[in-house]
Design a protein around this motif. Structure first.
Motif, PDB file in Angstrom:
ATOM      1  N   PHE A  74       0.951  -1.202  -0.010  1.00 39.07           N
ATOM      2  CA  PHE A  74       0.162  -0.062   0.058  1.00 39.07           C
ATOM      3  C   PHE A  74       0.870   1.326  -0.112  1.00 39.07           C
ATOM      4  CE2 PHE A  74      -2.544  -3.389   2.001  1.00 39.07           C
ATOM      5  CZ  PHE A  74      -3.690  -3.043   1.423  1.00 39.07           C
ATOM      6  N   LYS A  86      -3.076   4.203   1.731  1.00 43.09           N
ATOM      7  CA  LYS A  86      -3.663   2.986   1.879  1.00 43.09           C
ATOM      8  C   LYS A  86      -4.378   2.699   0.608  1.00 43.09           C
ATOM      9  CE  LYS A  86      -4.174   3.135   6.770  1.00 43.09           C
ATOM     10  NZ  LYS A  86      -5.258   2.804   7.968  1.00 43.09           N
ATOM     11  N   ASN A 145      -2.460  -1.117  12.808  1.00 40.80           N
ATOM     12  CA  ASN A 145      -2.642   0.364  12.083  1.00 40.80           C
ATOM     13  C   ASN A 145      -1.874   1.401  12.983  1.00 40.80           C
ATOM     14  OD1 ASN A 145      -4.621   0.580   9.981  1.00 40.80           O
ATOM     15  ND2 ASN A 145      -5.665  -0.828  11.206  1.00 40.80           N
ATOM     16  N   PHE A 175      -4.128  -4.129   7.351  1.00 40.98           N
ATOM     17  CA  PHE A 175      -5.422  -3.940   6.615  1.00 40.98           C
ATOM     18  C   PHE A 175      -6.326  -4.583   6.916  1.00 40.98           C
ATOM     19  CE2 PHE A 175      -3.451  -6.850   3.627  1.00 40.98           C
ATOM     20  CZ  PHE A 175      -4.646  -7.337   2.968  1.00 40.98           C
TER      21      PHE A 175
END
Length: 420
Positions: A20, A24, A177, A196
């Protein structure tokens, strides 16, 4: 689209991991592979078991996944660099990734200079600040830093040193995250890992009205005793879903002799339980939103097909093939909806053993969900142990995973077309 029977690669474990950017969005993918034939021994085999044919077939396997402008990172051991295996791959798409155990010897450096002169992008794998790799860094366009085993100070120091050079920084093994945010703040531009696919549970977060409706439809057709009337009502309650389901059914992938014009006709041709499986996939795909949405849909559908295929190969599968399919399909439901899995399971009338596996409780079915997760992470050592401990066939696991990847890609592509 090539099939498993067409390629030598079907005896290899293959993993496709997304990369990514800072927003993202999917920048590209990494293709990882390992020979499955040595799995029943303590040593799964080394990366030099790879061949030019494996690399070429691996590219052929996932080239349909790659959109314009996206890249594909391909692992190159020493022997493949020296034998010119990159000649099989287009330089405008493929990034040559130098594996961490390759040493900067004169013949290797010469091969890399030649690739760079011919327009290939070069990446250095698993850099953690080790000495002696300066010649590689001088040639590299991308440096991948393994974040998992570094503390914050070590990571900041390595990033700071690399930012002074003319290279792009890729953080790998970004597992949540919080780590993504840290790496982005340190100047990393690209990110690889399963952050993710980790659920972000936000207390008080409301599910959208559309997803509430989809969850209700899932509930109506996910119990063991649902009726044809429940299925028909669920499909007809959403014009978009019924349109897309009919479009699926009339696609070449089904190969049905006659055009299907109604849900009742579809039920008569393939049966209501099979049709319910297709409807579940459409609903899960519709829940997949945001930049990583297609990847989450791909993972869910691939897991579903893999677990179904593994079950059909077994004499004593812990669940029915249909339930194993549902286990894979629902395995990322918490990520898609941002709610804890136990809470979601209270709203879906699925069997107890399936619920136990989905919420991570020890049960026989959980072994197979862990199997697909190890494949996705390219955790070859963990995969080897699980296969040996459960007396599974490594060749069968490899081939079923390959088939599931191809099948899921076709379904996701059809789903995207149905949304257009």
């Amino acid at each position: 689209m090539i099939t498993c029977t067409d390629v030598f690669l079907d005896s290899f474990f293959v993993a496709r991991q997304p990369v990514f950017d800072a927003q993202k969005n999917i920048w590209g993918y990494e293709l990882l592979f390992r020979n499955s034939e040595g799995t029943n021994t303590a040593d799964i085999g080394d990366d030099d078991a790879a061949t030019s044919q494996v690399i070429a077939d691996g590219f052929g396997l996932i080239q349909d996944d790659i959109e314009d402008g996206q890249r594909l990172l391909v692992n190159f051991p020493r022997n493949m660099l020296l034998e010119g295996a990159a000649d099989f791959l287009p330089p405008e798409i493929c990034v040559v990734e130098v594996l961490e155990h390759v040493q900067p010897e004169p013949d290797v450096l010469e091969a890399l200079r030649d690739l760079k002169d011919r327009g290939y992008v070069l990446a250095l794998d698993d850099y953690v600040g080790q000495e002696g790799f300066e010649p590689f860094i001088d040639l590299a366009d991308i440096v991948k830093v393994d974040c998992l085993d570094l503390d914050q100070d070590e990571l900041a120091n390595i990033a700071g040193n690399l930012k002074q050079l003319d290279v792009h920084l890729l953080a790998e093994k970004v597992e949540d995250n919080e780590m993504f945010d840290l790496c982005r703040n340190l100047g990393f531009e690209l990110f690889q890992g399963f952050f993710f696919s980790r659920p972000e549970i936000i207390p008080g977060k409301k599910i959208s009205t559309n997803n509430i409706n989809r969850l209700q439809l899932l509930s109506a057709i996910s119990g063991e005793e649902f009726e044809v009337e429940d299925l028909t009502k669920a499909i007809n309650s959403d014009v978009s879903v019924s349109y897309r389901l009919l479009k699926f059914m009339n696609s070449p992938a089904f190969g049905l002799p006659n055009e299907i014009n109604s849900i009742q006709q579809a039920i008569a041709l393939i049966g209501y339980r099979k049709l319910a499986g297709w409807l579940r996939m459409i609903l899960l795909s519709d829940m997949s939103s945001g930049p990583a949405g297609n990847e989450l849909a791909f993972l869910s559908i691939k897991r579903a097909k893999f677990l179904e295929l593994v079950c059909r190969d077994m004499k004593n599968c812990p669940l029915s093939a249909e339930s194993m399919f549902m286990l894979g399909l629902f395995s990322l439901l918490d990520v898609l909806l941002g709610r804890p899995m136990p809470e979601l399971m209270e709203e879906l009338p699925v069997e107890k053993d399936l619920v136990k596996a989905l919420i991570g409780e020890e049960c026989d079915a959980l072994v197979y969900l862990n199997l697909i997760k190890l494949l996705e992470k390219a955790d070859w050592d963990g995969l080897t142990k699980l296969i040996m401990d459960n007396k599974l066939s490594p060749i069968s696991v490899a081939r079923n995973h390959m088939a599931a990847m191809q099948w899921a890609n076709e379904i996701v592509v059809m789903g995207q077309a149905g949304n257009n």
